[in-house]
Design an enzyme around this catalytic site. Structure first.
Site, PDB file in Angstrom:
ATOM      1  N   CYS A 264       0.885  -1.327   0.097  1.00 33.03           N
ATOM      2  CA  CYS A 264       0.119   0.136  -0.102  1.00 33.03           C
ATOM      3  C   CYS A 264       1.002   1.133   0.043  1.00 33.03           C
ATOM      4  CB  CYS A 264      -0.998   0.047   1.094  1.00 33.03           C
ATOM      5  SG  CYS A 264      -0.322   0.120   2.925  1.00 33.03           S
ATOM      6  N   HIS A 312      -2.999   1.383   6.717  1.00 31.73           N
ATOM      7  CA  HIS A 312      -3.274   1.356   5.225  1.00 31.73           C
ATOM      8  C   HIS A 312      -3.398   2.643   4.599  1.00 31.73           C
ATOM      9  CE1 HIS A 312      -4.146  -1.071   1.695  1.00 31.73           C
ATOM     10  NE2 HIS A 312      -5.355  -0.311   1.576  1.00 31.73           N
ATOM     11  N   HIS A 324      -5.705   1.803  -4.390  1.00 28.89           N
ATOM     12  CA  HIS A 324      -4.918   1.234  -3.417  1.00 28.89           C
ATOM     13  C   HIS A 324      -4.210  -0.012  -3.892  1.00 28.89           C
ATOM     14  CE1 HIS A 324      -7.537  -1.683  -0.913  1.00 28.89           C
ATOM     15  NE2 HIS A 324      -8.021  -1.426  -2.256  1.00 28.89           N
TER      16      HIS A 324
END
Length: 349
Positions: A264, A312, A324
């Site tokens: 990420c 994240h 993402h």
């Protein structure tokens, strides 16, 4: 590596039950038809446990990324210190060589000056302290010896700093190995849980994830995007977003930062780097690079952070969508902003 659905949080009793059932089944091989068999965990329980393992793995991955960043910094620092020490040693040798030439000339002319004899038989510090009282040092020799003394002190300091940095680097590399094993262990455990399910049950999980995603997107009134059409606009944030959009479909790999695969924070740091902006490597560090924003303030290219520990991160794509890198086995994709627990956005300063 974040899940595509808000994981249902099982109660402590449910988690305990699930762990006991799985352990019992794995240890003694009790079948579902056995009279003493423990109840098999439900699909929801398996999915909740898998989601939890993936989240834990991603949190450790971000720790790993931070340690890798520190490792690179230490490697560069050690290299610089060693190069400086090598240059310092060359300069020191040259100065000592020049003093040795003076000694040779004096010897040929009838003997060594007492000051030179004193230098050749002891270290510069001792020489200077003794010679200052004996008034035995010529101006040029004193200047040379003072340079030698200063360079030796700097050289010793550089070597000590390099030794400390190398020791830290060795310890860090050991920690990196442990973190990598932890990540791999959690991913393997998650896969083992999924492997306990039938093909039909795994299909049900995939269908439920898709339904959860659609519901979250409907709730946010977002229109899902699925193409790689660049976002219109100017500035490095939009440029970074379009670089990320160009990587849709690239696989998730923990610790990867492009150009072929990403985790990420690897995706966000890579995308901004292509736009000419250097970001820290971890999601937690990236959260501090600009102005915090609420959901209603987001603009294309802003960083968006999820989960309480900010493990994240993605790039806001507009219209309630985020680009993402999700988790192992999946690829860079669009997802609704509210599919995961959104915390805040950041506009890179």
């Amino acid at each position: 590596m974040a899940s595509h659905r808000r994981p249902k949080q099982p109660s402590r009793a449910r988690v305990t039950f699930f762990g006991a059932a799985a352990t019992a089944a794995a240890t003694v091989g009790i079948t579902a038809t056995s009279a003493q068999a423990a109840p098999q965990p439900t699909i929801d329980e398996v999915q909740a446990e898998v989601d939890s393992l993936y989240e834990e793995a991603e949190a450790v991955t971000e720790e790993y990324n931070g340690a890798k960043e520190r490792e690179e910094e230490l490697e560069a620092a050690v290299e610089d210190l060693q190069d400086s020490a090598a240059r310092g040693q060359d300069e020191l040798n040259e100065l000592r060589g020049s003093l040795g030439s003076i000694a040779a000339a004096q010897y040929r002319n009838g003997g060594l000056d007492p000051s030179v004899q004193l230098f050749l038989s002891s270290d510069p510090d001792a020489y200077l302290s003794r010679a200052s009282t004996l008034d035995q040092v010529s101006g040029r020799q004193a200047e040379t010896l003072q340079l030698i003394e200063g360079k030796q002190r700097i050289l010793d300091q550089q070597r000590a700093e390099a030794a400390d940095a190398l020791a830290e680097l060795e310890s860090l590399r050991s920690d990196l190995g442990d973190q990598k094993e932890t990540i791999q262990g959690k991913l393997s455990e998650a896969q083992a849980l999924l492997n306990q399910l039938s093909e039909e049950q795994r299909a049900q999980i995939a269908a439920q994830e898709a339904a959860d995603r659609e519901a979250a997107e409907r709730a946010s009134r977002a229109e899902p995007r699925g193409d790689i059409t660049p976002v219109e606009g100017s500035g490095y944030a939009v440029a970074a977003l379009n670089y990320a959009i160009g990587k849709l479909g690239s696989p998730y790999v923990f610790g990867a930062s492009g150009p072929g695969s990403f985790d990420c924070s690897g995706l966000t740091s890579w995308a901004y780097a292509q736009a000419g902006v250097a970001l820290p490597r971890t999601s937690q560090s990236q959260a501090g690079v600009g102005t915090r924003l609420g959901a209603s303030e987001l603009a294309p290219g802003d960083l968006v952070f999820f989960y309480g520990d900010l493990h994240h991160v993605g790039l806001y794509a507009g219209n309630g969508q985020v680009v993402h890198a999700p988790r192992p086995g999946q690829s860079v994709e669009y997802i609704g902003l509210n599919v995961m627990p959104f915390q805040f956005g950041v506009r890179v300063a």
